[in-house]
Design a protein around this motif. Structure first.
Motif, mmCIF file in Angstrom:
data_model
loop_
_atom_site.group_PDB
_atom_site.id
_atom_site.type_symbol
_atom_site.label_atom_id
_atom_site.label_comp_id
_atom_site.label_asym_id
_atom_site.label_seq_id
_atom_site.Cartn_x
_atom_site.Cartn_y
_atom_site.Cartn_z
ATOM 1 N N LEU A 77 0.932 -1.099 -0.154
ATOM 2 C CA LEU A 77 -0.625 0.320 0.174
ATOM 3 C C LEU A 77 0.809 1.177 -0.383
ATOM 4 O O LEU A 77 0.134 2.307 -0.709
ATOM 5 C CB LEU A 77 -1.122 0.131 0.781
ATOM 6 N N ILE A 78 1.782 1.348 0.633
ATOM 7 C CA ILE A 78 2.381 2.736 0.765
ATOM 8 C C ILE A 78 3.863 2.961 0.120
ATOM 9 O O ILE A 78 4.669 1.849 -0.358
ATOM 10 C CB ILE A 78 3.360 2.853 2.206
ATOM 11 N N THR A 79 3.797 3.684 -0.131
ATOM 12 C CA THR A 79 5.259 3.711 -1.636
ATOM 13 C C THR A 79 5.633 5.004 -0.865
ATOM 14 O O THR A 79 5.392 5.942 0.247
ATOM 15 C CB THR A 79 4.770 4.572 -2.936
ATOM 16 N N GLU B 214 -3.061 10.256 2.366
ATOM 17 C CA GLU B 214 -2.782 9.151 1.122
ATOM 18 C C GLU B 214 -2.157 7.986 2.211
ATOM 19 O O GLU B 214 -3.108 6.912 1.462
ATOM 20 C CB GLU B 214 -1.732 9.666 0.094
ATOM 21 N N LYS B 215 -1.459 7.690 2.702
ATOM 22 C CA LYS B 215 -1.392 7.036 3.968
ATOM 23 C C LYS B 215 -3.107 6.212 4.002
ATOM 24 O O LYS B 215 -3.302 4.894 4.630
ATOM 25 C CB LYS B 215 -0.774 6.559 4.924
ATOM 26 N N GLU B 216 -3.488 7.258 4.901
ATOM 27 C CA GLU B 216 -4.490 7.002 5.506
ATOM 28 C C GLU B 216 -5.847 6.131 5.085
ATOM 29 O O GLU B 216 -6.363 5.482 5.244
ATOM 30 C CB GLU B 216 -5.188 8.066 6.760
ATOM 31 N N CYS C 70 3.099 3.289 10.239
ATOM 32 C CA CYS C 70 3.105 4.404 8.788
ATOM 33 C C CYS C 70 3.491 5.454 9.403
ATOM 34 O O CYS C 70 3.578 6.807 8.829
ATOM 35 C CB CYS C 70 1.467 4.481 8.376
ATOM 36 N N ASP C 71 3.515 6.315 10.752
ATOM 37 C CA ASP C 71 4.172 7.223 11.786
ATOM 38 C C ASP C 71 2.905 8.194 11.616
ATOM 39 O O ASP C 71 3.039 9.382 11.039
ATOM 40 C CB ASP C 71 5.412 7.597 10.799
ATOM 41 N N VAL C 72 1.340 7.806 11.052
ATOM 42 C CA VAL C 72 0.238 9.058 11.249
ATOM 43 C C VAL C 72 -0.160 8.591 12.589
ATOM 44 O O VAL C 72 -0.697 7.482 12.852
ATOM 45 C CB VAL C 72 -1.051 8.256 10.306
#
Length: 441
Positions: free
Chosen positions: A281-283, A290-292, A349-351
């Motif tokens: 999912l994560i780039t 966008e990550k969320e 994701c550090d969110v």
């Protein structure tokens, strides 16, 4: 939860029934009729196309349903047709020792109806609506709960059968057993080992208990000291299920150091699935929003509400249904499973994210959701209710983003309750996206 537009009973009963209404419940003066509960239940089932083929409960299944699920303590005869799981359709009929006992049983069935409606509220809207329209009847020494597509027609069939207008022959193989070999002698108590806690009293309609002037000491800092909560639905912990949040600290530590040694087998599997999911999912260069969104949409697509939580009265589901294991590995979970999975993936994701353990359905049902901080402002996210169980299985993007980055006010307006003073107040709207139109930039 009143049922609007109640119809008059059949003319044959008009002279002998005096009705009053309370919520979904109807009571009446005693009716003299020589019918069994099995005949009454079958008359209702035969009157409803959606009930044909509904499983009939017998033996221990019947006793368990009446005692553990419905909360009934005594009955002379019992008959139940029930779909089970995330299907609310049900016909339950009991005969009690006398009219007073039947009134008590009807109160208990009304409480059970409300609890069931709360179980499905937000998760399965069609079933919650069916329970909203359901009726509880009390006729002399009989009490009944009718949950179907046309409860008014079901009620008329029940009353007609009770009046002897079309008593149905019950075939031996489908006859429902009474709860005792000598039903006329004494009422039967459900076995002590199978009983839950005493059923709670029927909630008063539209409860409006005033919140305390000073919040109780919780050990947490008050985040919103100036928030006026006087018009909010009061939050009272339902305590209807285990809402303890799964400890993911060891998983997060192993993620940071890149070493899974020392993790439990379960946590090691969770970590491996997190690596796999986030790797897809994560780039590089993605914003927190966008990550969320990517994580939210993956959980909605991957997960489904664990329907087995409704197969027993204590709402226990499959392995890991309350934590990230269920969603990540099996694709199932309850609200805690959804919210803790979202929380863990956001953490990795550090969110910045928190999990809110609160309630729904006027504080009658426990519920959990999340909040994320984007550009220094908080937003509410209810991933579970963004993945509703519906009959046709066809939910578009808007349906899957009803509770994505909404305000706290929106959550209150959609029947969410929580410790308002101790949880960040979400007021920002910039990153609200309802599944239609361009994404926020």
């Amino acid at each position: 939860m009143s049922i609007a537009g109640k119809k008059a009973l059949w003319p044959a009963l008009c002279l002998c029934l005096a009705l009053t209404a309370c919520g979904g419940q109807e009571v009446a003066t005693p009716v003299s009729a020589d019918v069994t509960v099995a005949e009454l239940a079958r008359a209702v089932v035969e009157s409803q196309d959606d009930l044909v083929g509904l499983p009939v409960l017998e033996g221990e299944d019947l006793t368990d349903h009446l005692s553990a699920f419905c909360g009934l303590e005594t009955w002379k005869e019992g008959a139940v047709y029930a779909a089970g799981g995330m299907d609310a359709r049900e016909v339950t009929v009991v005969r009690l020792a006398d009219e007073a006992s039947a009134e008590t049983a009807a109160d208990t069935l009304e409480n059970y109806r409300l609890e069931r409606q709360g179980d499905f509220f937000g998760y399965a809207p069609e079933e919650a609506d069916r329970l909203e329209r359901a009726v509880v009847l009390q006729r002399g020494s009989y009490a009944a709960l009718l949950v179907c597509d046309d409860p008014e027609a079901a009620k008329e069939s029940f009353d007609a059968c009770l009046a002897g207008e079309f008593p149905l022959p019950v075939e031996e193989e489908t006859a429902l057993p009474v709860s005792s070999e000598e039903p006329e002698a004494t009422a039967v108590m459900a076995p002590e080992t199978e009983k839950l806690a005493e059923p709670t009293p029927t909630p008063e309609p539209d409860p409006t208990p005033a919140p305390p002037e000073t919040p109780a000491e919780t050990g947490r800092p008050i985040l919103n000291p100036d928030l006026d909560t006087s018009g909010f639905v009061p939050f009272m912990e339902p305590n209807d299920t285990n809402m303890e949040i799964y400890d993911t600290s060891a998983i997060k530590a192993a993620w940071e150091i890149g070493d899974a040694d020392g993790l439990s087998d379960k946590d090691a599997v969770i970590l491996e699935k997190c690596r796999e999911v986030l790797g897809e999912l994560i780039t590089e260069g993605m914003t927190d929003f966008e990550k969320e969104l990517a994580v939210h949409d993956w959980i909605v697509e991957q997960g489904s509400y664990d329907q087995t939580v409704h197969n027993n009265p204590v709402h226990s589901g499959r392995t890991g249904y309350r934590d990230p294991y269920g969603i990540l590995v099996g694709g199932y979970g309850n609200c805690l499973g959804y919210s803790t999975t979202f929380q863990l993936l956001m953490d990795l994701c550090d969110v910045e994210c928190i999990t809110v353990v609160g309630a729904a359905f006027d504080s009658l049902e426990s519920h959990a959701w999340n909040m994320v901080k984007l550009d220094g402002e908080w937003y509410c996210v209810d991933v579970t209710w963004d993945d509703p169980t519906v009959g046709n299985g066809n939910i578009n993007s808007v349906g899957h983003h009803r509770y994505f980055n909404v305000t706290s006010e929106h959550m209150r307006e959609t029947d969410h309750q929580w410790d308002y003073l101790y949880v960040p107040e979400a007021t920002a709207t910039h990153y609200r996206w309802d599944g239609a139109g361009p994404l926020p930039q």
